[in-house]
Scaffold this active site. Sequence first.
Site, short mmCIF file in Angstrom:
data_model
loop_
_atom_site.label_atom_id
_atom_site.label_comp_id
_atom_site.label_asym_id
_atom_site.label_seq_id
_atom_site.Cartn_x
_atom_site.Cartn_y
_atom_site.Cartn_z
N LYS A 232 35.42 -0.59 174.33
CA LYS A 232 36.13 -0.14 173.33
C LYS A 232 37.36 0.17 173.55
CE LYS A 232 31.71 1.36 171.42
NZ LYS A 232 30.80 2.41 171.20
N GLN B 100 30.35 8.95 172.04
CA GLN B 100 29.28 7.78 172.60
C GLN B 100 27.81 8.33 172.79
OE1 GLN B 100 29.83 4.47 172.74
NE2 GLN B 100 27.76 3.99 173.26
N ASP C 277 32.42 5.87 163.28
CA ASP C 277 31.21 5.12 163.65
C ASP C 277 30.16 5.29 162.37
OD1 ASP C 277 30.12 4.39 166.17
OD2 ASP C 277 30.19 6.45 166.85
N1 GUN Z 1 25.41 4.19 171.18
C1 GUN Z 1 24.65 2.98 171.00
N2 GUN Z 1 25.31 2.60 169.91
C2 GUN Z 1 26.29 3.33 169.67
C3 GUN Z 1 27.28 3.19 168.57
O1 GUN Z 1 27.49 2.35 167.75
N3 GUN Z 1 28.28 4.24 168.52
C4 GUN Z 1 27.89 5.35 169.32
N4 GUN Z 1 28.90 6.60 169.20
N5 GUN Z 1 27.29 5.47 170.30
C5 GUN Z 1 26.53 4.45 170.39
#
Ligand code: GUN
Length: 292
Positions: A54, A98, A121
Amino acid sequence: MPAKIISGTEIASRIREEIKEDAASLMEQHGIAPGLATIIVGRNPASVSYVTAKQKTAKDLGFYSVQEDLPEDVTEERLLEIIEKYNNDPKIHGILVQLPLPKQINENRVLYAIDPDKDVDGFHPTNVGRLMIGEARFYPCTPYGIQHLLMRSGVQIDGAEVVIVGRSNIVGKPIAMMLAQKAKGANATVTLCHTGTRDLAFHTKRADILIVAAGRPKAITADMVKEGAVVIDVGVNRIGMTPEGKAKLCGDVDFDGVKEKASAITPVPGGVGPMTITMLMLNTIQAAKLTI
Ligand code: GUN
């Protein structure tokens, strides 16, 4: 005839070019660089690899980006302080924590603390509620990526029988809600299957579009899929290491068997994964535009 392979890598790369141009004109016209803060707690290898990707993508697109690496034993109070710092930082338009978080931290309390206008998100209850009533500001990244994959591959969603396997807050529930909306790229008849579903194959065999986020390798085999279905595999399962020391991945769908029956299928890796990251960038630029 074997299925067409839907390449998330290729589609994501085209969308990233569009985002790059959009970011350049945002800078030219308003002097704004989209700003993304990513926060990771601990060193879970999957989480580290997602967050690294990311951050790299954000930098490649010319975004301003910062990363907080917090220890596994960080307190909830400290994490909330950091979120508050970015809520008040005008250079940051999107905040991503995350998941999953270690058990001493209440995940919902953390997600609720993010300013809904910076919630790239789409996990804050305000944004979940907005999505539910067809007034979304941010779509959660994986569902948004799946919808783009389907639309850009020319798959007919309007009126389709969509069957989703898995009811998580991150994938299953939001994609069900999105594809059921009366809207472009949606208007499908949606069935949401989960661990309580009595006869899973009965449902999956009815799907024109089958979306699998079960969290179990090879949960879907060829006998569970209708001839000509479009199959989207959201699963990322680590099944060992390559000789080069990289994680070996497989999806939730038995790819080799199902590709002989489906009309189109996403691979793992190279399917939904690159789209998720790209949609995060799309949401971040959208968040930056909210400040104009
Ligand atoms: N963990 C697994 N998928 C995601 C996501 O799309 N966003 C976040 N913040 N954590 C995750």
